[in-house]
Design an enzyme around this catalytic site. Structure first.
Site, PDB file in Angstrom:
ATOM      1  N   CYS A   9     -29.323  35.503 -43.347  1.00 22.89           N
ATOM      2  CA  CYS A   9     -29.943  34.333 -43.968  1.00 22.89           C
ATOM      3  C   CYS A   9     -28.826  33.418 -44.453  1.00 22.89           C
ATOM      4  O   CYS A   9     -27.667  33.826 -44.505  1.00 22.89           O
ATOM      5  CB  CYS A   9     -30.873  34.724 -45.121  1.00 22.89           C
ATOM      6  SG  CYS A   9     -30.029  35.390 -46.575  1.00 22.89           S
ATOM      7  N   CYS A 129     -20.454  28.636 -58.751  1.00 22.69           N
ATOM      8  CA  CYS A 129     -20.835  28.886 -60.139  1.00 22.69           C
ATOM      9  C   CYS A 129     -19.712  29.650 -60.828  1.00 22.69           C
ATOM     10  O   CYS A 129     -18.788  30.125 -60.159  1.00 22.69           O
ATOM     11  CB  CYS A 129     -22.155  29.658 -60.220  1.00 22.69           C
ATOM     12  SG  CYS A 129     -22.046  31.385 -59.679  1.00 22.69           S
TER      13      CYS A 129
END
Length: 579
Positions: A9, A129
């Protein structure tokens, strides 16, 4: 029957892992011999060998594209999107067995980007992040799926804990219509000079990927490579830019020092709590590496990269010098943060406002800026900031060390609630930064409460989806399984799909469970040497003490969150699950 299962994915995280495991179990129930090739971040790639491919009766690919398709020439290959494999893996495999054609590889392998329909745009994006674990990859997957749904060709580069992956090429950047930088920390924008850039946070990209892309198409502006445009800056809040972002940049670079140092200290304790005091022993060497070196670098690295986020490379030297001074005068992480911001803004001021003759302008970044910024930062730390902040840190450390059980429980409640309040947002990161910073002062209890509470939301959602199965749809139950695994890894963002859809029930349930876990952790005196790793840190001797009681605190809070949400959840709503 021999089959090869391939899953992939866009983010390489939960969906890849979940699809691989569910398809593998379904195939084994049918008595098939299976080899799984999973292209993701959770487990290392185990590519099918030439012999396995030759012996395979069927190749099943659940992904947007077929990795290295030339391998499967003249084999029976069934290719479908990964989303179609999750609802009913057994039916998916039956369809594959029934419909798989003989495969002919294309002359050129397809580029793994979403197909560009008429009127679609070419988009490149970067996600990053502070910890480089959860938001980075989940935001990448959300953007990729939203871009595909909207008919745009999109490629997302992730700058996570293992470095940059799926790196954008110069050709892709050159051809892109816009650049989306979904980053909570500073990334190098120089390669995007001349392109229309839209900046946002990973949280926004994860929770609202489609509006993020729409806003990027409408509002992206060109930047000069050294600073953000005024228009873009004006539209961003503190979460996307400013103090929050600079602080998290420093924290992200500091974390590896904290993790490595904490685990090395824990290993030295294997030989006895005081064994490191005997010179020449392995325990002493481990303590020297972890406590004497890695932890000594924590505050300088924090300050240096805060300054780097503000002023780019010229800020690193004065920031690290200020951070080292903060460590030496025992001003702790608070002093390091102040030194980083001071050094960064002084360096930035010199860069912008000190004008020099062109003949010596080239000396500014390597001589004048480091000298002036280091001088100002150093003198300010020694004569103005250092001593008062050192006194504050000494008082804080003394207070935390001498707390009675009531105060310890109250602090645990506060930290636990903060960790569960916004699932990776500013409040969560504030609590996490507080705990990490205290490790430099050999104060380990708050960090234990913080990590334990941070695991509760995702584990709790997994428990709720199992206990109240009739209230959750099939995709929700699958999301619950992924959330449970992510929670064990201290990735609280696994609960975000549930919180985004049903915040008024999910958030309070998480806060209550997290507060209870934080309180219990502080009550039993749990201490954690490393600030990440989740339940798997238990495998390191002495990394968590007392281990069983600490585990009990996590279980108690998770059960409270899971069972309470299972009770109050309505059965009709569907959680939006990114595939």
């Amino acid at each position: 029957m021999n089959i090869i299962l391939i899953t992939a994915c866009p983010s390489g995280m939960a969906t890849t892992f979940l699809a691989a495991r569910r398809l593998e179990q379904a195939a084994e129930r049918q008595g098939w011999k299976v080899h799984v090739e999973m292209h993701g971040e959770i487990a290392p790639l185990q590519a099918a060998s030439a012999e396995q491919i030759a012996n395979a009766d069927l190749i099943v690919v659940a992904a947007d594209h077929i990795p290295a398709p030339e391998r499967f020439e003249d084999k029976r290959v069934f290719h479908a999107p990964i989303a179609s494999a999750l609802p009913d893996p057994s039916a998916f495999l039956s369809q594959a067995k029934r419909e798989a054609p003989i495969y002919t590889a294309p002359k050129t392998a397809p580029i793994p980007v979403s197909s560009n329909t008429a009127g679609g745009k070419k988009i490149v994006a970067v996600t990053a992040c502070p910890t480089g674990v959860a938001h980075t990859f989940m935001a990448a997957e959300a953007l990729a799926e939203a871009g595909k749904t909207m008919g745009h060709a999109i490629r997302v580069e992730t700058q996570g804990s293992v470095g940059a992956q799926h790196q954008l090429t110069e050709e892709e950047i050159s051809a892109a219509d816009i650049v989306i930088l979904a980053c909570d920390i500073e990334v190098d924008p120089s390669r995007f000079v001349g392109k229309r850039i839209y900046r946002t946070s990973t949280g926004s990209a994860l929770k609202k990927p489609r509006p993020t892309i729409e806003a990027a198409l409408a509002e992206a502006t060109e930047e000069d490579g050294s600073q953000q445009s005024n228009d873009t800056t004006a539209k961003k809040g503190i979460k996307e830019k400013g103090v929050y972002k600079h602080l998290l940049t420093g924290v992200s670079f500091m974390l590896p020092m904290v993790v490595a140092g904490g685990l090395l200290i824990a290993l030295s304790f294997m030989f006895g709590i005081d064994a490191f005091e005997q010179e020449g022993t392995l325990a002493a060497a481990l303590m020297q590496i972890g406590g004497g070196t890695a932890f000594a670098l924590m505050i300088p690295v924090l300050a240096g990269y805060i300054a780097y986020s503000i002023a780019d490379r010229p800020g690193i030297a004065p920031g690290m010098i200020g951070g080292m001074l903060a460590a030496n005068i025992e001003a702790g992480f608070i002093g390091g943060i102040l030194a980083g911001f001071l050094a960064g803004y002084v360096a930035l001021a010199v860069t912008r406002y000190v004008k020099l003759p062109s003949s010596v302008e080239s000396l500014k970044p390597i001589l004048i800026i480091p000298f002036v910024a280091s001088l100002v930062t150093g003198l300010t730390m020694i004569y103005v900031i250092g001593e008062p902040v050192a006194a504050i840190m000494a008082g804080l450390t003394s207070f935390l060390a001498s707390m009675d059980s009531t105060n310890a429980v109250l602090l645990g409640v506060l930290l636990g609630a903060m960790m569960c309040f916004d699932l990776g947002g500013p409040v969560n990161k504030a609590a996490y930064t507080f705990g990490v910073g205290l490790l430099a002062s050999q104060t380990y209890a708050p960090m234990a409460a913080i990590m334990a509470a941070g695991m509760v939301p995702a584990i709790g959602m997994g428990i709720a989806s199992f206990v109240a199965r009739n209230k959750f749809s099939q995709p929700e139950r699958e999301a619950g399984k992924a959330s449970f695994v992510l929670g064990l890894c201290f990735i609280s963002e696994g609960a975000i799909p549930f919180a985004a859809k049903d915040p008024l029930r999910v958030i309070p349930a998480c806060i209550v469970g997290g507060a209870v876990t934080g309180a219990l952790s502080m009550f039993v005196g749990a201490q954690l040497m490393a600030p990440h790793g989740g339940i798997f840190v238990l495998l390191i001797p002495n990394a968590i003490t007392p281990a069983l009681l600490y585990l009990g605190a996590i279980v108690a809070g998770s059960l409270i969150t899971g069972l309470s949400y299972a009770f109050i959840k309505r059965g009709a709503a569907h959680v939006a699950v990114a595939s």
